[in-house]
Motif scaffolding. Structure first.
Motif, mmCIF file in Angstrom:
data_model
loop_
_atom_site.group_PDB
_atom_site.id
_atom_site.type_symbol
_atom_site.label_atom_id
_atom_site.label_comp_id
_atom_site.label_asym_id
_atom_site.label_seq_id
_atom_site.Cartn_x
_atom_site.Cartn_y
_atom_site.Cartn_z
ATOM 1 N N TYR A 37 -0.286 -17.039 -13.703
ATOM 2 C CA TYR A 37 -0.947 -15.778 -14.227
ATOM 3 C C TYR A 37 -1.545 -14.870 -13.179
ATOM 4 N N MET A 38 -2.264 -15.682 -12.277
ATOM 5 C CA MET A 38 -3.097 -15.038 -11.200
ATOM 6 C C MET A 38 -1.814 -14.537 -10.261
ATOM 7 N N PHE A 39 -0.863 -15.372 -9.891
ATOM 8 C CA PHE A 39 0.096 -14.926 -8.720
ATOM 9 C C PHE A 39 0.957 -13.703 -9.443
ATOM 10 N N VAL A 40 1.373 -13.861 -10.736
ATOM 11 C CA VAL A 40 2.369 -12.666 -11.214
ATOM 12 C C VAL A 40 1.511 -11.262 -11.351
ATOM 13 N N ARG A 41 0.155 -11.386 -11.798
ATOM 14 C CA ARG A 41 -0.735 -10.259 -12.205
ATOM 15 C C ARG A 41 -0.756 -9.646 -10.539
ATOM 16 N N GLN A 42 -1.108 -10.247 -9.607
ATOM 17 C CA GLN A 42 -1.395 -9.685 -8.406
ATOM 18 C C GLN A 42 -0.304 -9.301 -7.751
ATOM 19 N N LEU A 43 0.852 -9.847 -7.882
ATOM 20 C CA LEU A 43 2.061 -9.289 -7.421
ATOM 21 C C LEU A 43 2.567 -8.133 -8.037
ATOM 22 N N VAL A 44 2.382 -7.984 -9.329
ATOM 23 C CA VAL A 44 2.668 -6.669 -10.214
ATOM 24 C C VAL A 44 1.862 -5.652 -9.657
ATOM 25 N N SER A 45 0.560 -5.970 -9.286
ATOM 26 C CA SER A 45 -0.463 -4.954 -9.169
ATOM 27 C C SER A 45 -0.261 -4.583 -7.633
ATOM 28 N N LEU A 46 0.312 -5.480 -6.609
ATOM 29 C CA LEU A 46 0.678 -4.633 -5.540
ATOM 30 C C LEU A 46 1.866 -3.930 -5.352
ATOM 31 N N LEU A 47 2.930 -4.296 -6.367
ATOM 32 C CA LEU A 47 4.027 -3.228 -6.408
ATOM 33 C C LEU A 47 3.692 -2.055 -7.121
ATOM 34 N N ILE A 48 2.674 -2.089 -7.864
ATOM 35 C CA ILE A 48 2.438 -0.804 -8.318
ATOM 36 C C ILE A 48 1.695 0.141 -7.423
ATOM 37 N N ILE A 49 0.606 -0.756 -6.610
ATOM 38 C CA ILE A 49 -0.370 0.129 -5.646
ATOM 39 C C ILE A 49 0.302 0.596 -4.557
ATOM 40 N N PHE A 50 1.289 -0.341 -3.968
ATOM 41 C CA PHE A 50 1.940 -0.226 -2.474
ATOM 42 C C PHE A 50 2.518 1.237 -2.239
ATOM 43 N N PRO A 51 3.537 1.908 -3.173
ATOM 44 C CA PRO A 51 3.921 2.889 -3.069
ATOM 45 C C PRO A 51 2.674 4.092 -2.860
ATOM 46 N N LEU A 52 1.823 3.874 -3.656
ATOM 47 C CA LEU A 52 0.604 4.805 -3.495
ATOM 48 C C LEU A 52 -0.214 4.630 -2.379
ATOM 49 N N TRP A 53 -0.443 3.635 -1.580
ATOM 50 C CA TRP A 53 -0.850 3.399 -0.545
ATOM 51 C C TRP A 53 -0.157 3.904 0.779
ATOM 52 N N LEU A 54 1.267 3.777 0.435
ATOM 53 C CA LEU A 54 2.115 4.320 1.623
ATOM 54 C C LEU A 54 1.948 5.980 1.704
ATOM 55 N N ARG A 55 1.907 6.578 0.712
ATOM 56 C CA ARG A 55 1.804 8.004 0.728
ATOM 57 C C ARG A 55 0.449 8.530 1.210
#
Length: 289
Positions: A37-55
């Motif tokens: 759960y910890m791994f999947v949740r953090q992976l999904v969070s990263l995939l969602i937030i990464f494009p916003l960080w790049l912008r």
């Protein structure tokens, strides 16, 4: 609508999202290990937030105070894993009541780490709230999962305390991105050590939970930027009402009178503009992400 009304609605919607995240975790029914759960949740969070960080402009992507961010990232892992166990084996209302003890635990932590000197009113309010925690948990009927709920509350409190060491100019998106990034290596190692196949439904509930928590964070930041914290902080406690309601309609979890009493004792010292324990300070809420 006024700025106050917009902020109030945003914060209530954010707490609704956080409550639905708890429901998503409950739907896993303990069939997914905390490490996965910890791994999947953090992976999904990263995939969602990464494009916003790049912008963001290059300067805003820079990370300050790497050690504190890394420590907070691993507190997220501990807290989210323990939260999964607590929500799985405890009623939603009971688990969340203990989670809301995090601001109470921040008092002794701030004395220890930040060398703050609380007033007598704050000490009295903290003791009152802690008595509420004991009433909710009822030591004579103590369930082992309550220990995990207490650990979650402790990690949330420490997570918030350490936030004071992060420069104010660092954006929320940058903080969330690096928090997710730093948490992934350990989460991946722990998850791979005993990986079990997951169904698409289980992965979906975890992804939904991650999306809802990020939604809460975004709505909370938006709300607190619109108006002062002490004007709308009361809306944070709508989350407790939501989880009680969801627990009743979806899981047949009906809190008894003592649980309601304990919840009231936990929340009362934290409410803004309550003079029972003296003038309230500004309150910023916690969320383990």
């Amino acid at each position: 609508m006024s700025a106050y009304s917009v902020a109030l609605v945003a914060l209530i919607l954010g707490n609704l999202a956080a409550s639905l995240s708890d429901v998503s975790v409950k739907m896993l029914n303990g069939n997914v290990s905390p490490f996965q759960y910890m791994f999947v949740r953090q992976l999904v969070s990263l995939l969602i937030i990464f494009p916003l960080w790049l912008r963001q402009p290059r300067q805003q992507r820079q990370l300050s105070n790497i050690k504190t961010t890394a420590l907070r990232a691993h507190l997220v892992l501990i807290g989210s894993g323990c939260m999964l166990v607590a929500i799985t084996y405890l009623p939603l209302a009971t688990a969340n009541a203990v989670f809301y003890a995090a601001p109470i635990l921040m008092l002794p932590l701030s004395m220890w780490l930040l060398k703050e000197k609380p007033t007598n009113n704050k000490i009295l309010a903290t003791l009152f709230g802690f008595c509420g925690v004991l009433i909710v948990l009822r030591p004579q009927h103590f369930h082992w999962a309550a220990g995990f709920a207490l650990v979650t509350a402790f990690t949330l409190a420490l997570f918030n305390i350490l936030a004071k060491r992060i420069p104010a100019q660092q954006t929320v998106v940058t903080t969330l991105m690096w928090t997710s990034m730093f948490s992934l290596p350990i989460a991946a190692i722990l998850a791979s050590s005993n990986w079990q196949p997951m169904t698409f439904g289980q992965a979906g509930w975890i992804a939904f939970s991650a999306l809802l928590i990020l939604s809460y964070n975004g709505l909370a930041v938006f709300a607190y930027q619109k108006t002062t914290a002490n004007q709308i902080a009361l809306a944070e406690y709508s989350g407790l009402l939501f989880v009680v309601f969801f627990g009743v309609i979806w899981f047949d979890e009906i809190p008894d009178a003592l649980t309601w009493l304990g919840i009231g004792m936990i929340v009362l010292p934290l409410l803004p503009k309550i003079k029972i324990f003296g003038k309230r300070d500004k309150k910023k809420t916690y969320q383990c992400q």
